[in-house]
Enzyme design. Structure first.
Site, mmCIF file in Angstrom:
data_model
loop_
_atom_site.group_PDB
_atom_site.id
_atom_site.type_symbol
_atom_site.label_atom_id
_atom_site.label_comp_id
_atom_site.label_asym_id
_atom_site.label_seq_id
_atom_site.Cartn_x
_atom_site.Cartn_y
_atom_site.Cartn_z
ATOM 1 N N SER A 316 3.670 5.995 3.082
ATOM 2 C CA SER A 316 5.000 6.118 1.943
ATOM 3 C C SER A 316 5.566 4.842 1.652
ATOM 4 C CB SER A 316 5.872 7.083 2.442
ATOM 5 O OG SER A 316 6.848 7.146 1.427
ATOM 6 N N ASP A 317 5.222 4.443 0.333
ATOM 7 C CA ASP A 317 6.393 3.390 -0.337
ATOM 8 C C ASP A 317 7.740 3.549 0.192
ATOM 9 O OD1 ASP A 317 4.525 2.047 -1.667
ATOM 10 O OD2 ASP A 317 4.732 2.708 -3.528
ATOM 11 N N LYS A 318 8.441 2.429 0.319
ATOM 12 C CA LYS A 318 9.653 2.567 0.828
ATOM 13 C C LYS A 318 10.590 2.758 -0.406
ATOM 14 C CE LYS A 318 12.230 -1.415 1.569
ATOM 15 N NZ LYS A 318 13.260 -1.160 0.644
ATOM 16 N N LYS A 542 -2.963 -2.404 1.408
ATOM 17 C CA LYS A 542 -2.943 -1.019 1.339
ATOM 18 C C LYS A 542 -4.352 -0.184 1.720
ATOM 19 C CE LYS A 542 1.166 0.295 -1.055
ATOM 20 N NZ LYS A 542 1.549 0.699 -2.371
ATOM 21 N N THR A 559 0.843 6.751 -0.985
ATOM 22 C CA THR A 559 1.724 6.844 -2.046
ATOM 23 C C THR A 559 1.659 5.464 -2.902
ATOM 24 O OG1 THR A 559 3.812 6.131 -1.161
ATOM 25 C CG2 THR A 559 3.273 8.393 -1.136
#
Length: 855
Positions: A316-318, A542, A559
Site C-alpha cells: 500500500s502507498d503511504k 515497485k 496500489t
C-alpha cells in the site's frame, strides 16, 4: 470549418495557420462556440459497433448445448410426442431468453461502471480553466496535458517546455519520445514527463488513429476461477455422455424403441449438463461488480474480483492511502540567518495553486499574507516530475529584475547549490530530525545575482495517518492480508509512520533492491517477504517488489497513482489505482478506487470473498445435483429396466431449477478470514458425498412406492419427479454454508425463488400436468421425506468437511490487539464512517475486549 476539412495537414501547418483555420487562439474558444461545435462534430469518442440484439438472441440457439435440445425437439416431433415437443421447445426458448436478458443486464452494469472511469481534461473556455469530461472536447479547444495524462484527442502543442510522451500503445515505440512546441500528439499517447498547453484539432472518429485508448479492459475476461468451474462443466459433460451411451447400448440390446430411447437420452444430457453455468457466472460477477462499486471500488475487468479475493499481501502507498494526504507545514529550518518567512515565500513562488498539488497547496497555505505574491510574476514554471524531483519558477519582480527559485527533495536541492559544502551537515541534521518525527522535508533554494543556486532552508511537511488506519490494518491482518507500506520517503519517516500504525518497524531501504534484471539472492527475497514496508521507493522498485513476492508464492495486490506505477500495477495480481490516480495508472489497474484510504480496499476484499463464496456454493450444488440425476437414472434403467421419470419431467426439472438458481448471485454469505483459493479436492469431495447420498435417498423412495405401498409405476414416476425437484433445490441451502444450514440466513430473493418454483412443481405433480396426478397426501409425504433427508444430508456435509477440509486450530492464543482493532473498526462503521473519534473508539473497544477476556 466543416467536419470534412479536418485533414492530416493539421499536424504540420504553422500554429498561427492552425489557429486561424480552427477559429481559435491560445485562450481557447467560448463555451457557446463549444456547444455549436459539439453538435457539428459529435462527442469526442469512438462509437462502438453495437451487436444487433435480434442476432445476439439467435446466437443462444447455436452451440453444443442448444443443439442437443434442438435434437430432442426434432425427435419428439418424429415420434409424435407432442407434449414433450412443446415442453422441450419451451425450455429451449426459456434458456435463450434468460441468458440473453441476464447478459444484457450484466453488460449494462459494466458500461455504467466504465462511464465512471471516463477520462477528464483541463480545458480553457471563456479564458478560464475548467475540468470537463474528455468526450466534450471539440476542435479549437485549448487543453493542458501534464505528467500521467492520457492525451484525450489529436492536438498540437502550444508554447512551453518540451514533454516526454509514451506512444508505445499506438506506434510500438518502446521508449518515450520528446515533443516540443508545434509538434502533434495523437489521442491515446501518455505524458511521461512535463506539462504544456495544446490545441485540439481532431476528435472522435477524426483522430489520426480513429480510436482512443480503452481505459477499461474487456469485461468478460475469464479468470482462473471461471476456468476451474468450466473444467467442472466439461467433466460433467463427459460423465453424462458416457453414462447416456451405456443407457443407449442397454436399450438397444433389450430391443427398446430406438427413437424414444434416443429422445430420452438427449433430454437426460440436457438435464445433466450445467446449462445455466455461463449465465450464473456472468450474473454473479456482474452483481459483484455493482456491489464493489457501492464500496467505491470500480472493477475494470470482472476477472479481478477473483484475484482480489485471493490477495494475501497488499503493498500500500503511504501518502493518501495510509495517511490523509492533507499536508501541514511545520516550523521551517533556515540557513545563513535567512528568516523562515522568506524560506516559505521563496517556496511559494515555486508552487502553482491551479495544479491542486497537495505539496504546493501546503506551502502556499503557510504564507502569512497572500498579497505578498502580487508583486512577482512567474514567467516560466517547471512542474515536478519523478526524474528531477523538484519544481522551478522563473520570477520577474515589479521593477523588471528576474531570478529563479526552486523547491524539491533536499538531497537534489543540496547537490545543485553552490553553498552545499557550508550548509550540508546542518541541513542533513535538520532533515534527519524532521524524519524522526515523521515529517517529510522539502529543500528550498534561490538563484543569486551571479546565477548560482543558494540553499536557503528546509520546509517540514507532516501528513497525519488516516482515521482508523491502525484498526483497518489490524482488521486486514485478521483477514489473512499482510499490509506492507510503500513510500518514496526516507527510512526514518517510514519507520515512524509504521510505528504509529502498528505495522511493524522492519522497513527496508528499496535503494538496495536493484531492478528486475538483477538476480536477487535468497536472502534478499526473504528480506522483501518479511519486511513491514519499503522506503525510498522508485517505480522500478515497485515492479521488482511485486516480482519477488510473486516468485515466493504470494498473491499480491499493489496500489499506485502515478504514470510510473503502471508497470507495477500491471504486474501485480491485482493492481489498484487509488483515488486521484493519473489516467495512465487507472488504465493499468484492475480496480480503480473512487474514495481515498485503505479501508476502501479492505471492504473490496471482503466483498470479493463473498462473491467467491457464492461461486463455490454454486459449484458444489451443480456437481452434486448432476451426480444425483445421472447415477439414479442410469442405475434405475440398467438394474430395474425402469425409467423413473419421463423426458418431460426431466425438462421441467431443468427449467424450474436452473431458472431459480440465478438468485444465488444475491445470496447472503460470510467472507472467510483468509485469502480464497480454489480447493478442488474439497469441492469435488463434498459434492460427491452429497450426490451419492441423494441417489440413496431416491432409491429409498422408489423402494417405498414399489414394494411397501405398491403404487402404480406411472404414479411412482410423478413421486420421483417431485422428490428430485424438491430435494434437489433444498441442496442449495446445504451447500451455501460450511456449518449447519441455519448459521447464515439466506437472502430473501433466494428462498422466495426456491419456494416459488417448488410450489409450482408441487401443483404440477398434485394435479398431473403432463404426468399422472398423485394428490395432496402423497405430495405432503414427498415433502416430509425430502425434509428428513435434508437434515440428514446437512449432518453428513459437516462430517465431509472434517474429512476433506479440516479446520486447523490455532496453536497460540490470538493477540488482543487484533481483536481490539476489529472492534474499533466496527464502532467506526456503526457511526457511518465519521472521522474524529479514532482514539475514543480504540479505548472503548479495548475496554470491551479486555472485560470479555477477564470473565
Amino acid at each position: 470549418m466543416k467536419p470534412n476539412l479536418i485533414k492530416e495537414d493539421f499536424q504540420s501547418i504553422p500554429l498561427s495557420d492552425l489557429q486561424t483555420r480552427l477559429g481559435s487562439s491560445s485562450n481557447g474558444i467560448s463555451q457557446q462556440e463549444a456547444e455549436k461545435r459539439r453538435i457539428q462534430y459529435g462527442p469526442n469518442e469512438i462509437q462502438e459497433k453495437k451487436e444487433n440484439p435480434f442476432l445476439k438472441f439467435l446466437s443462444y440457439f447455436w452451440g453444443p448445448i442448444p443443439w442437443m435440445i434442438e435434437g430432442a425437439v426434432i425427435l419428439s416431433a418424429v415420434v409424435e410426442h407432442w407434449p414433450d415437443f412443446f415442453i422441450i421447445l419451451l425450455l429451449l426458448f426459456s434458456n435463450a431468453l434468460v441468458g440473453f436478458w441476464e447478459e444484457r443486464q450484466a453488460g449494462n452494469a459494466i458500461n455504467a461502471l466504465k462511464a465512471q472511469l471516463a477520462i477528464r481534461a483541463k480545458v480553457k473556455r471563456d479564458g478560464k480553466w475548467m475540468d470537463l469530461p474528455a468526450r466534450e472536447l471539440v476542435p479549437g479547444d485549448v487543453i493542458r496535458v501534464r505528467l500521467g495524462d492520457i492525451v484525450p484527442a489529436d492536438v498540437r502543442l502550444l508554447t512551453g517546455d518540451p514533454v516526454e510522451v509514451d506512444q508505445s500503445a499506438l506506434t510500438g515505440e518502446s521508449l518515450p519520445v520528446e515533443r516540443k512546441s508545434g509538434d502533434a500528439l495523437f489521442s491515446g499517447s501518455i505524458i511521461r514527463q512535463g506539462e504544456i498547453d495544446a490545441m485540439v484539432y481532431g476528435t472522435g472518429k477524426n483522430t489520426y488513429f480513429g480510436k482512443t485508448v480503452e481505459l477499461v479492459a474487456e469485461a468478460h475476461t475469464i479468470s482462473h476461477f471461471q476456468r476451474a468451474v468450466i473444467k467442472i462443466g466439461n467433466y460433467l459433460i463427459i460423465l453424462a455422455i458416457t453414462l447416456v451411451a451405456v443407457i443407449i447400448a442397454f436399450a438397444i440390446l433389450r430391443g427398446d424403441p430406438v427413437l424414444t430411447t434416443l429422445q430420452f437420452a438427449l433430454v437426460l444430457l440436457v438435464a445433466a449438463i450445467p446449462v445455466a453455468m455461463p449465465t450464473v457466472l456472468s450474473v454473479t460477477m456482474a452483481v459483484g461488480a455493482r456491489l464493489l462499486a457501492k464500496q467505491q471500488a470500480i472493477v475494470t475487468r470482472l476477472a479481478s474480483i477473483e484475484e482480489l479475493a485471493g490477495v494475501d499481501i497488499l503493498c500500500s502507498d503511504k501518502t493518501g492511502t495510509l495517511t490523509q494526504n492533507k499536508l501541514t507545514l511545520g516550523e521551517p529550518f533556515s540557513v545563513n540567518g535567512i528568516s523562515t518567512d522568506q524560506v516559505i515565500f521563496l517556496a511559494a513562488l515555486a508552487s502553482r495553486a491551479e495544479d491542486k498539488d497537495t505539496i504546493d497547496l501546503a506551502v502556499l497555505s503557510g504564507l502569512k499574507n497572500q498579497e505578498d505574491l502580487k508583486g512577482y510574476d512567474v514567467i516560466h514554471f517547471q512542474p515536478f516530475d519523478p526524474v528531477h524531483k523538484r519544481t522551478e519558477a522563473s520570477v520577474q519582480t515589479s521593477d523588471g529584475k528576474q531570478f529563479k527559485t526552486t523547491k524539491g527533495a533536499p538531497q537534489v536541492i543540496l547537490e545543485m547549490s553552490a553553498n552545499a559544502n557550508e550548509v550540508k551537515s546542518s541541513v542533513e541534521q535538520a532533515v534527519n530530525e524532521f524524519a524522526a518525527r515523521g515529517f517529510r522535508s522539502l529543500g528550498v533554494a534561490r538563484e543569486d545575482t551571479e546565477g548560482q543556486w543558494q540553499f536557503v532552508g528546509v520546509l517540514p511537511l507532516f501528513d497525519p495517518p488516516r482515521e482508523q488506519a491502525k484498526a483497518t490494518i489490524a482488521n486486514a491482518r485478521q483477514m489473512g492480508v499482510n499490509v506492507k507500506m510503500v513510500t518514496g520517503d526516507q527510512v526514518a519517516i517510514a519507520r515512524e509512520m509504521a510505528r504509529q500504525l502498528d505495522l511493524g518497524t522492519n522497513i527496508l531501504d528499496a535503494s538496495g533492491l536493484g531492478d528486475t534484471e538483477h538476480q536477487e539472492t535468497v536472502h534478499l527475497a526473504e528480506s522483501v517477504e518479511h519486511a513491514d514496508g519499503f522506503a525510498q521507493v522508485f517505480p522500478a522498485h515497485k515492479f521488482h517488489i511485486v516480482d519477488i513476492l510473486q516468485k515466493r508464492g504470494h498473491i499480491v495486490g499493489m496500489t499506485g497513482d502515478g504514470v510510473n506505477d503502471a508497470p507495477a500495477l500491471k504486474k501485480a495480481d491485482c493492481g489498484i489505482a487509488v483515488s486521484g490516480a493519473t489516467d495512465a495508472a487507472r488504465a493499468a489497474a484492475s480496480i480503480v478506487l473512487l474514495a481515498p484510504g485503505l479501508s476502501v480496499i479492505i471492504e473490496g476484499i471482503k466483498e470479493s470473498r463473498k462473491i467467491f463464496q457464492r461461486m463455490n456454493s454454486y459449484a458444489i450444488y451443480r456437481i452434486a445435483e448432476t451426480l444425483r440425476v445421472l447415477f439414479f437414472m442410469t442405475l434405475s434403467i440398467l438394474v430395474f429396466n425402469f425409467y423413473p421419470v419421463t423426458a418431460v419431467m426431466i425438462v421441467m426439472l431443468a427449467l424450474l431449477n436452473d431458472g431459480a438458481i440465478l438468485s444465488i448471485a444475491y445470496d447472503n454469505v460470510r467472507y472467510k478470514n483468509q485469502p480464497e483459493a480454489w480447493n478442488m479436492r474439497m469441492v469435488l469431495g463434498i459434492a460427491t458425498v452429497l450426490g451419492i447420498i441423494g441417489v440413496i435417498a431416491s432409491f429409498g423412495l422408489f423402494y417405498l412406492g414399489e414394494r411397501v405401498f405398491y403404487i402404480d409405476r406411472s404414479q411412482i414416476q410423478t413421486l420421483m419427479y417431485l422428490k428430485l425437484s424438491v430435494a434437489g433445490h433444498m441442496t442449495i441451502f446445504i451447500t451455501r454454508t460450511r456449518g449447519p444450514f441455519w448459521t447464515i440466513r439466506p437472502a430473501r430473493i433466494l428462498w422466495v425463488a426456491v419456494l416459488g418454483t417448488q410450489t409450482l412443481a408441487t401443483f404440477i405433480a398434485v394435479y398431473g400436468f403432463l404426468m399422472t396426478p398423485i394428490g395432496w397426501l402423497w405430495a405432503f409425504f414427498v415433502w416430509g421425506y425430502a425434509l428428513a433427508w435434508f437434515f440428514f444430508n446437512d449432518c453428513i456435509k459437516l462430517l465431509a468437511y472434517r474429512i476433506f477440509d479440516p479446520i486447523k486450530k490455532p496453536k497460540t492464543t490470538p493477540d488482543l490487539t487484533t481483536q481490539i482493532a476489529k472492534r474499533a473498526y466496527e464502532l467506526y462503521e456503526q457511526r457511518g464512517r465519521q472521522d474524529g473519534m479514532a482514539d475514543q473508539d480504540w479505548q472503548q473497544a479495548e475496554q470491551e475486549i479486555r472485560k470479555k477476556k477477564n470473565k
